[in-house]
Design a protein around this motif. Sequence first.
Motif, PDB file in Angstrom:
ATOM      1  N   ALA A   1       0.962  -1.080  -0.005  1.00 18.39           N
ATOM      2  CA  ALA A   1      -0.213   0.268  -0.050  1.00 18.39           C
ATOM      3  C   ALA A   1       0.821   1.250   0.180  1.00 18.39           C
ATOM      4  N   VAL A   2       1.946   1.222   0.758  1.00 15.55           N
ATOM      5  CA  VAL A   2       2.804   2.321   0.646  1.00 15.55           C
ATOM      6  C   VAL A   2       3.501   2.404  -0.443  1.00 15.55           C
ATOM      7  N   ALA A   3       4.010   1.204  -1.130  1.00 16.12           N
ATOM      8  CA  ALA A   3       4.642   1.315  -2.525  1.00 16.12           C
ATOM      9  C   ALA A   3       3.446   2.172  -3.587  1.00 16.12           C
ATOM     10  N   ALA A   4       2.215   1.874  -3.415  1.00 19.82           N
ATOM     11  CA  ALA A   4       1.108   2.569  -4.234  1.00 19.82           C
ATOM     12  C   ALA A   4       1.053   4.035  -4.188  1.00 19.82           C
ATOM     13  N   GLU A   5       1.274   4.403  -2.779  1.00 21.21           N
ATOM     14  CA  GLU A   5       1.099   5.703  -2.351  1.00 21.21           C
ATOM     15  C   GLU A   5       2.325   6.442  -2.808  1.00 21.21           C
ATOM     16  N   ALA A   6       3.535   5.810  -2.762  1.00 23.41           N
ATOM     17  CA  ALA A   6       4.967   6.372  -3.161  1.00 23.41           C
ATOM     18  C   ALA A   6       4.722   6.706  -4.692  1.00 23.41           C
ATOM     19  N   ALA A   7       4.282   5.786  -5.319  1.00 22.45           N
ATOM     20  CA  ALA A   7       4.043   6.070  -6.971  1.00 22.45           C
ATOM     21  C   ALA A   7       3.142   6.959  -7.123  1.00 22.45           C
TER      22      ALA A   7
ATOM     23  N   GLY B   1       8.983   7.325   3.489  1.00 22.78           N
ATOM     24  CA  GLY B   1       8.641   8.742   4.005  1.00 22.78           C
ATOM     25  C   GLY B   1       7.460   8.767   4.673  1.00 22.78           C
ATOM     26  N   ILE B   2       7.364   9.768   5.571  1.00 20.59           N
ATOM     27  CA  ILE B   2       5.946   9.965   6.245  1.00 20.59           C
ATOM     28  C   ILE B   2       4.751  10.162   5.414  1.00 20.59           C
ATOM     29  N   PRO B   3       4.700  11.013   4.159  1.00 22.43           N
ATOM     30  CA  PRO B   3       3.627  11.253   3.521  1.00 22.43           C
ATOM     31  C   PRO B   3       2.930   9.936   3.147  1.00 22.43           C
ATOM     32  N   ALA B   4       3.628   9.138   2.065  1.00 20.57           N
ATOM     33  CA  ALA B   4       2.986   7.983   1.782  1.00 20.57           C
ATOM     34  C   ALA B   4       2.252   7.333   2.881  1.00 20.57           C
ATOM     35  N   LYS B   5       2.976   7.063   4.042  1.00 18.85           N
ATOM     36  CA  LYS B   5       2.653   6.217   4.996  1.00 18.85           C
ATOM     37  C   LYS B   5       1.511   6.766   5.620  1.00 18.85           C
ATOM     38  N   LYS B   6       1.275   8.270   5.868  1.00 21.76           N
ATOM     39  CA  LYS B   6       0.211   8.935   6.294  1.00 21.76           C
ATOM     40  C   LYS B   6      -0.923   8.528   5.445  1.00 21.76           C
ATOM     41  N   ARG B   7      -0.979   8.725   4.279  1.00 22.87           N
ATOM     42  CA  ARG B   7      -2.030   8.369   3.407  1.00 22.87           C
ATOM     43  C   ARG B   7      -2.605   6.767   3.590  1.00 22.87           C
TER      44      ARG B   7
END
Length: 247
Positions: free
Chosen positions: A129-135, A185-191
């Motif tokens: 999920a974090v990978a998808a948000e990082a993309a 990073g925090i932004p992707a994990k926060k999402r």
Amino acid sequence: MQNQSNNSSGTPLLIIGAVFLIVLIVGWFVYSSSKSKPNPGANTAANTGQTNNAANNYANASPGAQPAHILGSQSALVTVEEFADFQCPTCAVKHPDFKQIASIYNNRIKFIFRNFPLTNTHPKAYDAAVAAEAAGLQGKFWEMQNMLFTKQPEWSASTDHRKLFSDYAREIGIDPAKFETDSLGIPAKKRVDDDLARARSLQVSSTPSLYINGIPVPFNQMTVDGMRQIIDAELQKTAVQSPPSGN
């Protein structure tokens, strides 16, 4: 002769008693049947109440990651919201159906994807999920979402799934170095965490879970035909409720 006389005189009483008993049994059966018979009006009222409660819960739930990942039109009157786990096999199987629905209705609906990694059973789901948000931070969320579902057997079985995620990032044309940095990073994990908070506030407990205009959709209706029936009904409702153009 005395005994015969006594038996004959008692026969009418036995018959009367038997008839009385039968009447009591029949009366009890009729009464019980009338009490147990369902009341269609009561069922309709109960269903309406449950629908209203679900809609209220949906409207008051935690908002999830903002802005949400949306296909279709932001202003569409029908919202389809999916909660999914990238390592969930059923989510991967259903993924083509959800893609088809988004394609069929295009701007007539607002299709939202939410992360709901079930880490107790899928230990790599949160990382995915974090990978998808990082993309998504490079404008390629949907490409990575599709890649993760399509290649689920590969990365799910891998001993180095994060390396595969970086390989997928290259395949979809984003900067792999930035992707790896964003994945930590925090932004992707926060999402992801914000989506989890929304799912929990709605008491989502399994994946995939789907809501159409705030009403949960039973799993057996998460087919293309089943979803189309619900969406078409919602579109019809909005057409009836909307004022004629020009007014």
